[in-house]
Scaffold this active site. Structure first.
Site, PDB file in Angstrom:
ATOM      1  N   LYS A  89      67.869  88.245  50.945  1.00  0.00           N
ATOM      2  CA  LYS A  89      67.456  88.122  52.340  1.00  0.00           C
ATOM      3  C   LYS A  89      66.778  89.414  52.788  1.00  0.00           C
ATOM      4  O   LYS A  89      67.050  90.479  52.240  1.00  0.00           O
ATOM      5  CB  LYS A  89      68.687  87.893  53.230  1.00  0.00           C
ATOM      6  CG  LYS A  89      69.299  86.508  53.149  1.00  0.00           C
ATOM      7  CD  LYS A  89      70.474  86.383  54.108  1.00  0.00           C
ATOM      8  CE  LYS A  89      71.154  85.026  54.022  1.00  0.00           C
ATOM      9  NZ  LYS A  89      70.294  83.904  54.420  1.00  0.00           N
ATOM     10  N   ARG A 136      76.057  75.247  50.035  1.00  0.00           N
ATOM     11  CA  ARG A 136      76.201  73.900  49.490  1.00  0.00           C
ATOM     12  C   ARG A 136      76.755  73.937  48.062  1.00  0.00           C
ATOM     13  O   ARG A 136      77.421  73.005  47.625  1.00  0.00           O
ATOM     14  CB  ARG A 136      74.848  73.178  49.562  1.00  0.00           C
ATOM     15  CG  ARG A 136      73.749  73.868  48.806  1.00  0.00           C
ATOM     16  CD  ARG A 136      72.365  73.396  49.216  1.00  0.00           C
ATOM     17  NE  ARG A 136      71.893  74.051  50.438  1.00  0.00           N
ATOM     18  CZ  ARG A 136      70.718  73.824  51.013  1.00  0.00           C
ATOM     19  NH1 ARG A 136      69.887  72.930  50.480  1.00  0.00           N
ATOM     20  NH2 ARG A 136      70.364  74.455  52.109  1.00  0.00           N
TER      21      ARG A 136
HETATM   22  N1  BES Z   1      74.253  81.400  55.473  1.00  0.00           N
HETATM   23  C1  BES Z   1      72.907  80.953  55.435  1.00  0.00           C
HETATM   24  C2  BES Z   1      72.519  80.136  56.664  1.00  0.00           C
HETATM   25  C3  BES Z   1      72.423  80.895  57.953  1.00  0.00           C
HETATM   26  C4  BES Z   1      71.216  81.432  58.354  1.00  0.00           C
HETATM   27  C5  BES Z   1      73.493  81.007  58.770  1.00  0.00           C
HETATM   28  C6  BES Z   1      71.108  82.087  59.552  1.00  0.00           C
HETATM   29  C7  BES Z   1      73.401  81.660  59.973  1.00  0.00           C
HETATM   30  C8  BES Z   1      72.197  82.201  60.359  1.00  0.00           C
HETATM   31  C9  BES Z   1      72.685  80.082  54.213  1.00  0.00           C
HETATM   32  O1  BES Z   1      73.425  80.416  53.105  1.00  0.00           O
HETATM   33  C10 BES Z   1      71.254  80.225  53.861  1.00  0.00           C
HETATM   34  O2  BES Z   1      70.855  81.293  53.489  1.00  0.00           O
HETATM   35  N2  BES Z   1      70.486  79.139  53.969  1.00  0.00           N
HETATM   36  C11 BES Z   1      69.103  79.155  53.672  1.00  0.00           C
HETATM   37  C12 BES Z   1      68.788  77.896  52.922  1.00  0.00           C
HETATM   38  C13 BES Z   1      67.405  77.876  52.346  1.00  0.00           C
HETATM   39  C14 BES Z   1      67.294  78.890  51.237  1.00  0.00           C
HETATM   40  C15 BES Z   1      67.128  76.492  51.835  1.00  0.00           C
HETATM   41  C16 BES Z   1      68.338  79.212  54.988  1.00  0.00           C
HETATM   42  O3  BES Z   1      68.768  78.573  55.953  1.00  0.00           O
HETATM   43  O4  BES Z   1      67.366  79.936  55.052  1.00  0.00           O
HETATM   44 MN    MN Z   2      72.448  81.928  51.949  1.00  0.00          MN
END
Ligand code: BES
Ligand code: MN
Ligand code: ZN
Length: 499
Positions: free
Chosen positions: A279, A353
């Site tokens: 990230k 997931r």
């Molecule tokens: N924990 C994150 C989702 C999230 C994002 C929670 C912002 C709270 C605030 C999750 O694990 C994630 O990174 N999801 C990705 C999925 C994508 C790679 C398909 C996302 O939402 O960007």
């Molecule tokens: Mn994530």
């Protein structure tokens, strides 16, 4: 803070403060009218002077009001009489407590449970008042070396009502409100805790502590146990971390064991860096709240254990960090889940997931009546629903309706999104049974579609709480949601069964 319910009339109350409501534009509620009468029109005079217009969220503290037996009278603005809905009531109670904390009062009697609301009775107003009051004193200062500011003086809250009829229901509602507030506090504390402290091992210790306090059964699976069960998907997420992953199962048996349980599955990623699909740096600290699904499961189980609800409820928490490293899972890796389905991991940041799917398969051993998973799963959900509603997706119409009703009752909103088969196509993989991402379009839905491949054996709902479990900005911190929704859902189940 101690709460109690008392039937009586406002003008006869002694103590540090009595709070009564005022409508816009300066109309007295019944309770305020009783106060005004004993005060010989003093309060009505103040309203006419224009110092208090009854606007929602406004307050005015009056000292030594003639004729009264209390030290202060707090006028609480309720907005227009015909418009008192859930939000206005909660805002008014919040404003009342803000004003009370600014006085030196150590006790207060609130006559806000009698405020007329079309769709809400005294019980609802009591439990909401307790929850809002507890929120007003919440602080997270265990990581500060010096505690800032003064402690709140307010210790004793009496919720006054002029009607005796709803007293028994109000008492029960008081206990429910307290249980929900305690569950929310537990969830907030875990969400706010620094990720170097709140690790998977720490969550397992907390669950063990809860089990001890409430005499519940707890099982903690370590990496070896999970290997034996074939949890290749969960373990793929844990590979990059030095902290060992765990799977926590907390069992509350409040009725005969033959009654099939509700299983709550909470995402417990104690820190989400994204893994190799790293990230960006900005606000990455906030990814400590990626365990708020887990925290809400622990909070909800604490709440129902405190109320001794006649229900069987199991909490399952898959918990790990998501870290990059020499041993970490790479985009393109293919892993085998506990269900036997193979997964192509195209993005290591879609890790929630991957840990949930194995926990959802593990849930089958409880022969559940219903399974609900709770997860900070997608940024897309924040884009779709903002910070107001949690996303709800389900393979069962009745269950979805039941959850929406609970969310509405608990003032903890959720909004349903479709889980149509048309979206499943986005998860096609050329190299495995399924891919772990479905592209940018409909990200919350495709994430739920992924989970749906592992929930075919039972009634299931998924709550995406990415937008609702946390507040960013100045008041950064965990919210305790969706503990109210989940607890209300479970309370509703005991009522339906006539207990
Ligand atoms: N924990 C994150 C989702 C999230 C994002 C929670 C912002 C709270 C605030 C999750 O694990 C994630 O990174 N999801 C990705 C999925 C994508 C790679 C398909 C996302 O939402 O960007
Ligand atoms: Mn994530
Ligand atoms: Zn995550």
């Amino acid at each position: 803070m101690k709460f109690s319910i008392k039937s009586g009339t406002p003008e006869k109350q002694r103590g540090a403060c009595v709070a009564v409501g005022v409508f816009e534009p300066g109309k007295l509620t019944e309770a305020a009218e009783a106060m005004d009468k004993i005060a010989g029109g003093y309060i009505g005079g103040i309203l006419r002077s224009g110092d208090m217009k009854g606007n929602a969220g406004s307050t005015l503290v009056l000292h030594n009001v003639p004729g009264t037996l209390c030290e202060r009278v707090l006028l609480v603005g309720l907005g227009k009489e015909q418009e008192i809905k859930d939000k206005a009531y909660r805002d008014a109670v919040r404003a009342a407590f803000k004003a009370l904390h600014e006085t030196g009062a150590t006790d207060a009697t609130l006559f806000l449970t009698d405020v007329p609301m079309k769709e809400r009775g005294a019980a609802w107003k009591v439990s909401q008042a307790v929850i809002v009051a507890m929120e007003s004193i919440y602080r997270f200062d265990r990581l500060k070396s010096k505690i800032e500011g003064a402690k709140p003086h307010l210790r004793k809250i009496t919720l006054g009502t002029t009607s005796r009829a709803e007293l028994a229901a109000s008492e029960e509602a008081l206990q429910q409100g307290l249980a929900i507030a305690d569950g929310m506090n537990l969830a907030k504390n875990l969400g706010n805790l620094a990720p170097n402290i709140c690790t998977p091992t720490y969550l397992a210790e907390q669950a063990t502590g809860i089990a001890k306090t409430h005499n519940l059964k707890v099982t903690i699976l370590g990496q070896k146990d999970m290997e034996k069960l074939g949890m290749g998907s969960l373990l793929a997420v844990a590979r990059g971390s030095r902290q060992p992953a765990k799977l926590i199962a907390l069992e509350y048996w409040g009725q005969a064991k033959k009654e099939r349980p509700v299983v709550l599955v909470g995402k417990g990623v104690t820190f989400d860096t994204g893994g190799i699909s790293l990230k960006p740096a900005a606000e990455m600290d906030e990814m400590k709240y990626d365990m708020c699904g887990a925290a809400s499961v622990l909070g909800t189980i604490t709440a129902i254990a405190q109320m001794r609800l006649p229900l069987n409820v199991i909490g399952i928490i898959p918990t790990t960090e998501n870290m990059p490293g020499g041993n970490a899972t790479k985009p393109g890796d293919v892993v085998t889940s506990m269900s036997g389905q193979t997964i192509e991991i195209l993005n290591t940041d879609a890790e929630g997931r991957l840990i949930l799917c194995d926990a959802l398969t593990y849930a089958e051993r409880y022969e559940p009546e219903t399974v609900i998973d709770i997860a900070t799963l997608t940024g897309a959900c924040v884009i779709a629903l903002g910070h107001v509603a949690s996303g709800l997706l389900s393979n069962d119409e009745e269950l979805a309706e039941e959850l929406l009703r609970a969310s509405e009752q608990a003032a903890d909103p959720a909004w349903r999104l479709p889980l149509w088969d048309d979206y499943q196509e986005q998860l096609k993989s050329n190299f495995a049974d399924i891919a772990n991402i479905g592209g940018r379009a409909g990200g919350t839905i495709t994430a739920a579609c992924f989970l749906s491949r592992f929930t075919r054996k039972y009634r299931w709902a998924h709550l995406d709480i990415a937008g609702t479990a946390w507040k960013s900005g100045k008041e950064k911190g965990a919210t305790g949601r969706p503990v109210p929704l989940l607890t209300q859902f479970l309370i509703g189940r005991t009522v339906k069964k006539g207990r």
